[in-house]
Design a protein around this motif. Structure first.
Motif, PDB file in Angstrom:
ATOM      1  N   UNK A 101       6.821 -18.265 -18.239  1.00 19.38           N
ATOM      2  CA  UNK A 101       6.020 -17.056 -18.348  1.00 19.38           C
ATOM      3  C   UNK A 101       5.991 -16.349 -17.010  1.00 19.38           C
ATOM      4  N   UNK A 102       5.802 -15.071 -17.069  1.00 15.42           N
ATOM      5  CA  UNK A 102       5.739 -14.332 -15.819  1.00 15.42           C
ATOM      6  C   UNK A 102       4.476 -14.722 -15.070  1.00 15.42           C
ATOM      7  N   UNK A 115      -6.301 -30.351 -18.577  1.00 18.53           N
ATOM      8  CA  UNK A 115      -5.162 -30.912 -17.840  1.00 18.53           C
ATOM      9  C   UNK A 115      -3.879 -30.742 -18.633  1.00 18.53           C
ATOM     10  N   UNK A 116      -3.604 -29.521 -19.035  1.00 21.69           N
ATOM     11  CA  UNK A 116      -2.420 -29.259 -19.865  1.00 21.69           C
ATOM     12  C   UNK A 116      -1.164 -29.382 -18.991  1.00 21.69           C
ATOM     13  N   UNK A 117      -0.313 -30.375 -19.264  1.00 17.20           N
ATOM     14  CA  UNK A 117       0.758 -30.718 -18.302  1.00 17.20           C
ATOM     15  C   UNK A 117       2.038 -29.887 -18.425  1.00 17.20           C
ATOM     16  N   UNK A 118       1.878 -28.569 -18.524  1.00 15.44           N
ATOM     17  CA  UNK A 118       3.050 -27.708 -18.724  1.00 15.44           C
ATOM     18  C   UNK A 118       4.007 -27.705 -17.521  1.00 15.44           C
ATOM     19  N   UNK A 119       3.545 -28.230 -16.395  1.00 20.26           N
ATOM     20  CA  UNK A 119       4.424 -28.415 -15.238  1.00 20.26           C
ATOM     21  C   UNK A 119       5.710 -29.153 -15.622  1.00 20.26           C
ATOM     22  N   UNK A 458       4.531 -21.034 -11.915  1.00 24.09           N
ATOM     23  CA  UNK A 458       4.081 -19.666 -11.691  1.00 24.09           C
ATOM     24  C   UNK A 458       2.566 -19.590 -11.632  1.00 24.09           C
ATOM     25  N   UNK A 459       1.927 -20.328 -12.500  1.00 20.03           N
ATOM     26  CA  UNK A 459       0.462 -20.316 -12.551  1.00 20.03           C
ATOM     27  C   UNK A 459      -0.109 -21.020 -11.313  1.00 20.03           C
ATOM     28  N   UNK A 460       0.517 -22.117 -10.935  1.00 18.31           N
ATOM     29  CA  UNK A 460       0.025 -22.849  -9.760  1.00 18.31           C
ATOM     30  C   UNK A 460       0.158 -22.001  -8.493  1.00 18.31           C
ATOM     31  N   UNK A 462       0.153 -18.776  -8.295  1.00 15.79           N
ATOM     32  CA  UNK A 462      -0.844 -17.712  -8.348  1.00 15.79           C
ATOM     33  C   UNK A 462      -2.238 -18.261  -8.004  1.00 15.79           C
ATOM     34  N   UNK A 463      -2.508 -19.457  -8.503  1.00 18.29           N
ATOM     35  CA  UNK A 463      -3.798 -20.087  -8.239  1.00 18.29           C
ATOM     36  C   UNK A 463      -3.999 -20.321  -6.739  1.00 18.29           C
ATOM     37  N   UNK A 464      -3.007 -20.922  -6.097  1.00 13.57           N
ATOM     38  CA  UNK A 464      -3.173 -21.217  -4.666  1.00 13.57           C
ATOM     39  C   UNK A 464      -3.245 -19.919  -3.854  1.00 13.57           C
ATOM     40  N   UNK A 465      -2.494 -18.921  -4.266  1.00 11.19           N
ATOM     41  CA  UNK A 465      -2.587 -17.610  -3.609  1.00 11.19           C
ATOM     42  C   UNK A 465      -4.009 -17.058  -3.725  1.00 11.19           C
ATOM     43  N   UNK A 466      -4.543 -17.140  -4.943  1.00 15.23           N
ATOM     44  CA  UNK A 466      -5.881 -16.593  -5.174  1.00 15.23           C
ATOM     45  C   UNK A 466      -6.935 -17.388  -4.403  1.00 15.23           C
ATOM     46  N   UNK A 467      -6.769 -18.702  -4.406  1.00 17.66           N
ATOM     47  CA  UNK A 467      -7.740 -19.559  -3.712  1.00 17.66           C
ATOM     48  C   UNK A 467      -7.752 -19.239  -2.212  1.00 17.66           C
ATOM     49  N   UNK A 468      -6.551 -19.077  -1.647  1.00 20.56           N
ATOM     50  CA  UNK A 468      -6.437 -18.790  -0.213  1.00 20.56           C
ATOM     51  C   UNK A 468      -7.096 -17.462   0.147  1.00 20.56           C
TER      52      UNK A 468
END
Lengths: 481, 481
Positions: A101-102, A115-119, A458-460, A462-468
């Motif tokens: 996904x984008x 804990x959906x393991x889509x990684x 992609x989600x991870x 974005x998450x770390x970017x947002x958290x930072x």
């Protein structure tokens, strides 16, 4: 048919040629020479025709392999006949985009509650056909997998792939154990409660686990108001002099730490949930874990959460028998499709480590996922460092007997704490459109949240970017000033 | 690659031939003629080589199709590399014998205790590839099927195939209903109990069903000693003025009769188990069944018991939500592999009735199985007639709105009664090595037994043969004289 035809025509051609070439060898007249030429031409023509037929057959079979093999998998899944009219390019595009996904836009909600393991999707895509299963319509009609087995709905192939994997990883003893298969470790956890609860006690047995504990334990234990067992909260606070069941989740959900039993009194039964005891998350110790009841699941080992499949390794025969009884009473066994598929996937994981000649460098499953988790933890710590509003646990290092590597835990969940005045960390992050699970569900304070570390890349990111980017606390509301 | 090679070599060959044939046309000398012959021979040789390569490629592709396609399904299932060393003959023998067991010998035990629907295997074999599913390794990683759906673990394809089938058969209303998927109707039955039980009542709600009732109801209801619900026995004997749940199984297990609720008092909730309400077993009435909670399962409709998959059609949103919650708490959803496969199978059943041009005469699923059940009941009645020691129920006739046919019930179980002095029919038949389930488990007398009508043909033939041969009662034991 083509072979029979070839043989027949071939024979005729050969006979004719044989006559003509003998004439040629004898140096006979011009007519004969012409005949020779004609015969040779005829043979050439016949061969040419067969070549055309054979090449057409090649093309047909290649097409069938494509549409009936890898591609058919999506075709059947989506119930569309894509092969008929689509180009392979568009099919590949479908394949690629379906699970890539984008990147979520800045305004989008990032859901890391479950804990959906889509990684894991990308890894399994990279293995290609190796893990594809094909199931014909007449398979798995019967309820029974092996009538001689105590757990008669356990597919023998799944059982053997479980044993092989544990022997490879060295994380759990399997010799002399009973394997009970379940619809995820969730069903097995309840089967274990049923199996070890005294059947005729005057009151339900206490079920405890040291906080922070898996958020679903209290509800799963109590939702049917069973007279057999009852949730009794934090194991560290359990003071009753009575029989009890202690749930030991190690590595622990939510905080990833290794766990041992904490009550340690007589009349206690231990159920070990080892869902996360795999070398991508934690160093594997020696000797292999050797508890009475050990629960595992594919959801967190291979990432196949949708398959709903878990297994228990059980020492005591009567316990295994009662767990089996629980699964018969609640669902008359476990999906054989899931077992077949999980068996295949576990076998490929073992192959990826044991048959290095066939698998490329970096393809060995636990190696690949270890590095993946390592990168994610590094990325998360960098984001937390940048933000300065959060704190992560510091983990001890340990030697992994499986990989030979010494490393700190890199759990499937981050147990994040909000620093400063933020009392409700979950609400604070929700304000930034990051969904997490509050510490209160785990028997801990609301200053903590559990965050899944297993979303898609992609989600991870974005998450770390947002958290930072979260560097300031919300302004205090007028009422609190 | 082969095409490139062909083009390159073909070109060279063509150039040479062109030169030589031009010389030939000009009528040049003996040497040239020899050259022509050589060139033609060369072309023949080259074509021959390509034919060999192409044929080899064909053989390889055919082998791959065989080992990687239909056969692979068994290969994957058995995890043996049979293709490597075995001939196709032996493989076909494996395929044939795998689900066509030899007729049990006279001395062998015939187990008709469970309703294992292996009768269905042969039909599904005959449909060939149509019902084969192919699942790549990266599928079904996520817990979620459709986050927008109330039952978020329900695969949309499965839901639509369920609706399509009900619309075709006309056995149940689906418009405006919620579909909840479960690990067989066993899990759904418990989900329904949980969903309709008052959550805060001072005592558990009574669960009743008219005898003879499905033998597992009492144990499934009571095994966890739930504070929410409690088995209260035969619905006809239920006299309490209190809330209750009545289970209505129609057609009924064990006796196959159509059922309606019998308590009919205020504060009652009905759960309809319609597992056997399909046109191979019973005439389908008009209008379609329209109860609040209706349970179905693939085990008894398509025969795929090993798939462990059922569905509920639910009118009330809150009930559907609570049933979904039950399934989340007990197994976090339902195997997606099972849902994918069942979706495919239900679609093919609908196709077999709606696309008669594609399916051969007699291939329409319910037609085929109707005739199969009709033959079996005729055969059983003939055996009972011959023996004279047993009695079968006489069934009413009814018009089937699906097939247009008027026929008597032909249930999935025979509810057999021992005549004369035989008090324990199950023990009597066990003496003849026929395993059945005693009437006592169904809330009835031991003079009755339930017998599965769904074993494989060979087993059923042997059973009726054996039954017909039982013509005398056992001698009274000395103690009873």
């Amino acid at each position: 048919m083509i072979f029979a035809l070839l043989k027949r025509k071939g024979k005729r051609n050969h006979d004719l040629l044989s006559v003509v070439s003998q004439s040629y060898l004898r140096g006979e007249d011009r007519g004969v020479k012409k005949a020779i030429l004609m015969a040779v031409e005829l043979r050439t023509m016949v061969l040419g025709h067969f070549l055309v037929i054979s090449l057409a057959l090649n093309a047909g079979l290649l097409y069938r392999n494509y549409c009936g093999g890898e591609h058919k998998s999506q075709n059947i899944f989506s119930f569309k006949s894509e092969c008929k009219n689509s180009s392979s390019a568009s099919t590949m595009a479908f394949l690629e985009t379906n699970f890539q996904p984008s990147k979520p836009a800045l305004s989008e909600v990032i859901d890391l509650d479950h804990g959906d393991p889509t990684m894991y999707e990308r890894y399994w895509q990279q293995t290609g056909d190796r893990t594809t299963v094909v199931i014909p319509g007449w398979k798995f009609i019967s309820y029974f997998s092996d009538v001689r087995s105590l757990c008669w709905f356990l597919e023998p192939e799944f059982a053997s792939s479980v044993v092989r994997l544990h022997k490879l990883v060295g994380n759990a003893a399997t010799d002399g154990r009973y394997i009970v298969v379940g619809t995820g470790s969730t069903q097995l956890f309840q089967a274990a409660l049923y199996a070890v609860s005294p059947p005729n006690a005057s009151e339900p047995i206490s079920v405890v686990s040291a906080a922070p504990f898996y958020s679903s334990y209290p509800q799963i234990t109590d939702f049917l108001r069973s007279g057999l067992y009852k949730w009794a909260g934090d194991a560290r606070k359990f003071k009753r002099d009575a029989p009890y069941i202690e749930l030991v989740t190690s590595p622990n959900n939510p905080d990833g730490l290794s766990r041992v039993a904490v009550v340690n009194r007589d009349r206690g039964v231990l159920v070990h949930d080892l869902a996360y005891y795999w070398p991508q998350y934690t160093p594997i110790s020696s000797p292999p874990a050797d508890h009475d009841i050990m629960l595992f699941t594919v959801s967190k080992s291979t990432g196949h959460a949708g398959t709903r499949l878990g297994w228990a390794l059980v020492k005591d025969k009567e316990t295994a028998r009662k767990m089996t009884e629980f699964i018969v009473l609640t669902s008359i066994g476990v999906s054989k499709e899931s077992q077949l598929r999980a068996a295949k996937i576990l076998q490929v994981i073992s192959d990826s480590h044991e048959q290095r000649g066939i698998f490329d460098e970096g393809e060995a499953f636990f190696e690949h996922k270890y590095h993946h988790m390592a990168r994610r933890w590094k990325q998360l710590r960098a984001a937390v460092e940048k933000s300065k509003l959060f704190r992560l646990p510091e983990f001890p290092h340990g030697k992994c007997e499986f990989s030979g590597r010494t490393f700190a835990l890199q759990p499937a969940f981050a147990w994040l704490k909000c620093e400063g005045d933020t009392e409700d960390c979950e609400a604070f992050l929700r304000g930034h459109k990051v969904l997490t699970r509050s510490g209160k569900h785990f028997g801990e304070s609301t200053r903590h949240v559990r965050i899944s570390m297993l979303p898609r890349d992609e989600v991870f990111d974005q998450f770390t970017e947002r958290l930072a980017s979260i560097t300031s606390l919300p302004l205090p509301s007028p009422s609190s000033t």
